[in-house]
Design a protein around this motif. Structure first.
Motif, short mmCIF file in Angstrom:
data_model
loop_
_atom_site.label_atom_id
_atom_site.label_comp_id
_atom_site.label_asym_id
_atom_site.label_seq_id
_atom_site.Cartn_x
_atom_site.Cartn_y
_atom_site.Cartn_z
N ALA A 146 0.82 -1.21 0.00
CA ALA A 146 0.00 0.00 0.00
C ALA A 146 0.85 1.27 0.00
CB ALA A 146 -0.91 0.00 1.21
N PRO A 147 0.38 2.33 -0.68
CA PRO A 147 1.08 3.63 -0.61
C PRO A 147 1.17 4.13 0.83
CG PRO A 147 -0.64 3.63 -2.30
CD PRO A 147 -0.82 2.38 -1.51
N ASP A 148 2.12 5.00 1.09
CA ASP A 148 2.33 5.50 2.46
C ASP A 148 1.09 6.18 3.02
OD1 ASP A 148 4.91 4.54 2.35
OD2 ASP A 148 5.79 6.48 1.80
N ALA A 149 0.31 6.82 2.15
CA ALA A 149 -0.87 7.56 2.62
C ALA A 149 -2.05 6.67 2.96
CB ALA A 149 -1.30 8.58 1.55
N VAL A 150 -1.95 5.37 2.65
CA VAL A 150 -3.08 4.45 2.86
C VAL A 150 -2.74 3.50 4.00
CG1 VAL A 150 -4.52 2.65 1.83
CG2 VAL A 150 -3.73 4.59 0.44
N ARG A 151 -3.54 3.56 5.06
CA ARG A 151 -3.35 2.67 6.20
C ARG A 151 -4.53 1.70 6.25
NH1 ARG A 151 -2.18 5.11 11.74
NH2 ARG A 151 -4.08 6.33 11.36
N LEU A 152 -4.20 0.43 6.22
CA LEU A 152 -5.22 -0.60 6.17
C LEU A 152 -5.32 -1.33 7.50
CD1 LEU A 152 -4.30 -2.17 2.70
CD2 LEU A 152 -5.99 -0.39 3.17
N GLU A 153 -6.50 -1.89 7.76
CA GLU A 153 -6.69 -2.75 8.91
C GLU A 153 -7.52 -3.96 8.50
OE1 GLU A 153 -8.55 -0.40 11.89
OE2 GLU A 153 -10.30 0.10 10.67
N ARG A 208 -10.18 -2.92 5.66
CA ARG A 208 -10.75 -1.59 5.81
C ARG A 208 -9.63 -0.55 5.80
NH1 ARG A 208 -14.61 -3.57 4.37
NH2 ARG A 208 -16.62 -3.90 5.37
N THR A 209 -9.99 0.70 5.51
CA THR A 209 -9.03 1.79 5.61
C THR A 209 -9.27 2.55 6.92
OG1 THR A 209 -10.52 3.24 4.37
CG2 THR A 209 -8.84 2.06 3.13
N LYS A 210 -8.20 3.00 7.53
CA LYS A 210 -8.33 3.72 8.80
C LYS A 210 -8.81 5.14 8.60
CE LYS A 210 -4.99 0.99 11.42
NZ LYS A 210 -3.78 1.01 12.28
N GLU A 211 -8.53 5.71 7.43
CA GLU A 211 -8.99 7.06 7.10
C GLU A 211 -9.73 7.01 5.77
OE1 GLU A 211 -5.57 6.61 7.51
OE2 GLU A 211 -5.41 7.20 9.63
N ILE A 228 -9.96 8.90 -4.36
CA ILE A 228 -10.01 8.04 -5.54
C ILE A 228 -8.60 7.84 -6.11
CG2 ILE A 228 -10.45 9.94 -7.17
CD1 ILE A 228 -11.84 6.32 -7.26
N GLU A 229 -7.73 8.84 -5.98
CA GLU A 229 -6.36 8.71 -6.46
C GLU A 229 -5.60 7.65 -5.64
OE1 GLU A 229 -8.10 12.44 -7.66
OE2 GLU A 229 -7.78 11.61 -5.65
N ASP A 230 -5.80 7.69 -4.30
CA ASP A 230 -5.13 6.69 -3.46
C ASP A 230 -5.68 5.29 -3.73
OD1 ASP A 230 -3.41 8.47 -2.26
OD2 ASP A 230 -4.68 8.80 -0.50
#
Length: 214
Positions: A14-21, A28-31, A35-37
């Motif tokens: 995942a890109p640095d800006a995307v935090r997954l759980e 799921r995404t934490k934030e 659409i770009e991410d």
């Protein structure tokens, strides 16, 4: 459910800006996800993981089984026989919702032959006459196929959404999109003739579907 090994590989890519759980077998995404991410995450995802972005939520499209593949082949034959100038394109990526910020990986997109020539990963919905989803044995099926996708497809003004519902042994025809909703929703039991309205304008013989009841 998503295997933990697939989640770990996806999270690592995942890109640095995307935090997954990973919660109860689902990613799921934490934030909130732009659409770009999402598109960057989808490009980096392992081959075993097919991602969708439905009504602002990250989803993982469940893998198909043998009955799913047989149903898809049945519909492809029916459509080809009745409308040889069109095709059912499997696993097409389609931009959805009124703002076109949804991203759905359809089980099939029905359009004129050659329609997707030159398209990229995600196609504009213009020119798509019908989209197909076939339910799978997955905890997210109800929300994804019966709620989120009808909203996204209607918002994109795709004329017909065809849902082959393996839980209820029905073919559900959604049509007449307006204001982000399909105004007509008609459910048919497997084995009965199913009229698909314009601009598709055909009748399906669903007798064979009874062979694939789980």
């Amino acid at each position: 459910m998503m295997p933990i090994e697939d989640f770990e590989e996806l999270a690592e890519a995942a890109p640095d800006a995307v935090r997954l759980e990973f919660v109860n077998g689902r990613v799921r995404t934490k934030e909130p996800l732009s659409i770009e991410d999402f598109e960057e995450l989808e490009r980096r995802a392992p081959e075993t993981v097919r991602l969708e972005y439905l009504n602002g939520k990250l989803e993982v499209k469940a893998p198909q089984d043998g009955n799913h593949s047989c149903i898809h082949a049945w519909l492809t034959r029916q459509l080809l026989l009745q409308c040889p100038g069109h095709g059912l394109y499997p696993f097409s990526g389609v931009k959805t919702q009124t703002d076109r910020n949804g991203r759905a990986r359809t089980d099939g997109a029905y359009a004129r032959r050659g329609h997707f020539k030159g398209h990229g990963e995600w196609s504009d919905p213009d020119g798509i006459l019908m989209v197909l989803e076939i339910t799978v044995r997955d905890l997210g099926t109800n929300q994804r196929d019966r709620i989120d996708k009808p909203i996204g497809y209607a918002g994109a003004e795709i004329p017909v959404y065809l849902l082959i519902d393996r839980d209820n042994n029905t073919v559900v025809v959604h049509s007449e999109p307006k204001d982000g909703r399909y105004r007509q929703i008609v459910s048919h039991p497997w084995g009965s003739p199913v009229d698909i309205p314009a601009p598709v304008g055909i009748t399906l013989d669903t007798t064979e579907l009874k062979d694939y009841a789980d």
